[in-house]
Motif scaffolding. Structure first.
Motif, PDB file in Angstrom:
ATOM      1  N   ARG A 152       0.839  -1.206   0.000  1.00  0.00           N
ATOM      2  CA  ARG A 152       0.000   0.000   0.000  1.00  0.00           C
ATOM      3  C   ARG A 152       0.872   1.254   0.000  1.00  0.00           C
ATOM      4  N   GLU A 153       1.899   1.287   0.848  1.00  0.00           N
ATOM      5  CA  GLU A 153       2.813   2.443   0.873  1.00  0.00           C
ATOM      6  C   GLU A 153       3.495   2.618  -0.473  1.00  0.00           C
ATOM      7  N   TRP A 154       3.991   1.499  -1.023  1.00  0.00           N
ATOM      8  CA  TRP A 154       4.706   1.558  -2.294  1.00  0.00           C
ATOM      9  C   TRP A 154       3.797   2.082  -3.403  1.00  0.00           C
ATOM     10  N   LEU A 155       2.597   1.515  -3.501  1.00  0.00           N
ATOM     11  CA  LEU A 155       1.684   1.906  -4.572  1.00  0.00           C
ATOM     12  C   LEU A 155       1.249   3.358  -4.426  1.00  0.00           C
ATOM     13  N   THR A 156       0.971   3.796  -3.206  1.00  0.00           N
ATOM     14  CA  THR A 156       0.574   5.187  -2.966  1.00  0.00           C
ATOM     15  C   THR A 156       1.674   6.146  -3.397  1.00  0.00           C
ATOM     16  N   GLU A 157       2.904   5.838  -3.019  1.00  0.00           N
ATOM     17  CA  GLU A 157       4.007   6.726  -3.361  1.00  0.00           C
ATOM     18  C   GLU A 157       4.325   6.696  -4.856  1.00  0.00           C
ATOM     19  N   VAL A 158       4.272   5.518  -5.456  1.00  0.00           N
ATOM     20  CA  VAL A 158       4.566   5.412  -6.890  1.00  0.00           C
ATOM     21  C   VAL A 158       3.523   6.150  -7.719  1.00  0.00           C
ATOM     22  N   ILE A 159       2.253   6.025  -7.351  1.00  0.00           N
ATOM     23  CA  ILE A 159       1.209   6.742  -8.089  1.00  0.00           C
ATOM     24  C   ILE A 159       1.407   8.250  -7.959  1.00  0.00           C
ATOM     25  N   ALA A 160       1.836   8.703  -6.785  1.00  0.00           N
ATOM     26  CA  ALA A 160       2.092  10.132  -6.593  1.00  0.00           C
ATOM     27  C   ALA A 160       3.308  10.599  -7.402  1.00  0.00           C
ATOM     28  N   LEU A 161       4.293   9.717  -7.608  1.00  0.00           N
ATOM     29  CA  LEU A 161       5.519  10.095  -8.321  1.00  0.00           C
ATOM     30  C   LEU A 161       5.400   9.994  -9.845  1.00  0.00           C
ATOM     31  N   LEU A 162       4.474   9.217 -10.354  1.00  0.00           N
ATOM     32  CA  LEU A 162       4.382   8.993 -11.799  1.00  0.00           C
ATOM     33  C   LEU A 162       4.281  10.269 -12.631  1.00  0.00           C
ATOM     34  N   PRO A 163       3.517  11.289 -12.232  1.00  0.00           N
ATOM     35  CA  PRO A 163       3.485  12.510 -13.056  1.00  0.00           C
ATOM     36  C   PRO A 163       4.862  13.176 -13.207  1.00  0.00           C
ATOM     37  N   TYR A 164       5.691  13.110 -12.177  1.00  0.00           N
ATOM     38  CA  TYR A 164       7.034  13.695 -12.255  1.00  0.00           C
ATOM     39  C   TYR A 164       7.904  12.911 -13.228  1.00  0.00           C
ATOM     40  N   TYR A 165       7.708  11.601 -13.264  1.00  0.00           N
ATOM     41  CA  TYR A 165       8.491  10.772 -14.178  1.00  0.00           C
ATOM     42  C   TYR A 165       7.993  10.944 -15.613  1.00  0.00           C
ATOM     43  N   ALA A 166       6.705  11.180 -15.805  1.00  0.00           N
ATOM     44  CA  ALA A 166       6.168  11.397 -17.152  1.00  0.00           C
ATOM     45  C   ALA A 166       6.635  12.739 -17.708  1.00  0.00           C
ATOM     46  N   ALA A 167       6.751  13.749 -16.848  1.00  0.00           N
ATOM     47  CA  ALA A 167       7.157  15.077 -17.289  1.00  0.00           C
ATOM     48  C   ALA A 167       8.659  15.153 -17.549  1.00  0.00           C
ATOM     49  N   ASN A 168       9.444  14.395 -16.821  1.00  0.00           N
ATOM     50  CA  ASN A 168      10.903  14.438 -16.944  1.00  0.00           C
ATOM     51  C   ASN A 168      11.374  13.118 -17.554  1.00  0.00           C
ATOM     52  N   LYS A 169      11.702  13.145 -18.839  1.00  0.00           N
ATOM     53  CA  LYS A 169      12.086  11.925 -19.554  1.00  0.00           C
ATOM     54  C   LYS A 169      13.448  11.394 -19.114  1.00  0.00           C
ATOM     55  N   GLU A 170      14.232  12.203 -18.392  1.00  0.00           N
ATOM     56  CA  GLU A 170      15.544  11.746 -17.925  1.00  0.00           C
ATOM     57  C   GLU A 170      15.409  10.765 -16.765  1.00  0.00           C
ATOM     58  N   LYS A 171      14.297  10.804 -16.058  1.00  0.00           N
ATOM     59  CA  LYS A 171      14.093   9.894 -14.931  1.00  0.00           C
ATOM     60  C   LYS A 171      13.763   8.498 -15.461  1.00  0.00           C
ATOM     61  N   ASP A 172      14.316   7.497 -14.808  1.00  0.00           N
ATOM     62  CA  ASP A 172      14.121   6.115 -15.228  1.00  0.00           C
ATOM     63  C   ASP A 172      13.023   5.465 -14.379  1.00  0.00           C
ATOM     64  N   LEU A 173      12.010   4.930 -15.019  1.00  0.00           N
ATOM     65  CA  LEU A 173      10.899   4.300 -14.296  1.00  0.00           C
ATOM     66  C   LEU A 173      11.342   3.075 -13.497  1.00  0.00           C
ATOM     67  N   LYS A 174      12.485   2.508 -13.842  1.00  0.00           N
ATOM     68  CA  LYS A 174      12.989   1.347 -13.109  1.00  0.00           C
ATOM     69  C   LYS A 174      13.257   1.682 -11.647  1.00  0.00           C
ATOM     70  N   GLU A 175      13.489   2.960 -11.349  1.00  0.00           N
ATOM     71  CA  GLU A 175      13.725   3.376  -9.958  1.00  0.00           C
ATOM     72  C   GLU A 175      12.503   3.139  -9.083  1.00  0.00           C
ATOM     73  N   LEU A 176      11.329   3.048  -9.703  1.00  0.00           N
ATOM     74  CA  LEU A 176      10.092   2.893  -8.948  1.00  0.00           C
ATOM     75  C   LEU A 176       9.701   1.433  -8.717  1.00  0.00           C
ATOM     76  N   LEU A 177      10.433   0.500  -9.306  1.00  0.00           N
ATOM     77  CA  LEU A 177      10.123  -0.909  -9.092  1.00  0.00           C
ATOM     78  C   LEU A 177      10.367  -1.277  -7.634  1.00  0.00           C
ATOM     79  N   PRO A 178       9.615  -2.227  -7.108  1.00  0.00           N
ATOM     80  CA  PRO A 178       9.702  -2.537  -5.682  1.00  0.00           C
ATOM     81  C   PRO A 178      11.103  -2.864  -5.175  1.00  0.00           C
ATOM     82  N   HIS A 179      11.905  -3.595  -5.944  1.00  0.00           N
ATOM     83  CA  HIS A 179      13.227  -3.968  -5.444  1.00  0.00           C
ATOM     84  C   HIS A 179      14.210  -2.800  -5.454  1.00  0.00           C
ATOM     85  N   CYS A 180      13.905  -1.709  -6.161  1.00  0.00           N
ATOM     86  CA  CYS A 180      14.771  -0.519  -6.193  1.00  0.00           C
ATOM     87  C   CYS A 180      14.235   0.606  -5.318  1.00  0.00           C
TER      88      CYS A 180
END
Length: 104
Positions: free
Chosen positions: A67-95
Motif C-alpha cells: 500500500r505504501e509503495w503503490l501510494t508513493e509510486v502513483i504520486a511520483l508517476l506525473p514527475y516521471y512522465a514530465a521528466n524523460k531523464e528519470k528512469d521508471l525502473k527506480e520505482l520498481l519494488p526492489h529498487c
C-alpha cells in the motif's frame, strides 16, 4: 535400519522439512485467484491484472508494504512522465526506498 528412521534422522540433521507447506502457501494466492482471472473481461485487462499482481508479489518478496509503495509510486508517476531523464525502473519494488518523494 528401517528406512523411515534413516529418513527422519537425515531430516533432523540437515534441517530439511518433510512436507512442502511453505511452497504450497506461497502459490495458494495464485491458485485461488486463477478462476477469478477468467473473468477479467478481455485480454488487455487480464494482462494488466497480471502486471499488478506481479508488482504486489515483488513488494511482498522485498518486505515492502504494498500500500505504501503503490501510494508513493502513483504520486511520483506525473514527475516521471514530465521528466524523460528519470528512469521508471527506480520505482520498481526492489529498487524503491521509502521517502523517495522527498527528493523531488
Amino acid at each position: 535400519i528401517p528406512l523411515r528412521l534413516v529418513g527422519s534422522e537425515m531430516c533432523k540433521e540437515t534441517g530439511l522439512k518433510i512436507d512442502n507447506n511453505l511452497a504450497e502457501n506461497a502459490i495458494r494466492p495464485i491458485a485461488l485467484s486463477r478462476k477469478n482471472f477468467l473473468f477479467c473481461g478481455n485480454h488487455e485487462a487480464a494482462q494488466n491484472t497480471a502486471i499488478i499482481c506481479s508488482l504486489l508479489a515483488s513488494c511482498k518478496a522485498s518486505n515492502i508494504n504494498p500500500r505504501e509503495w503503490l501510494t508513493e509510486v502513483i504520486a511520483l508517476l506525473p514527475y516521471y512522465a514530465a521528466n524523460k531523464e528519470k528512469d521508471l525502473k527506480e520505482l520498481l519494488p526492489h529498487c524503491w526506498e521509502s521517502g523517495n518523494s522527498k527528493e523531488l
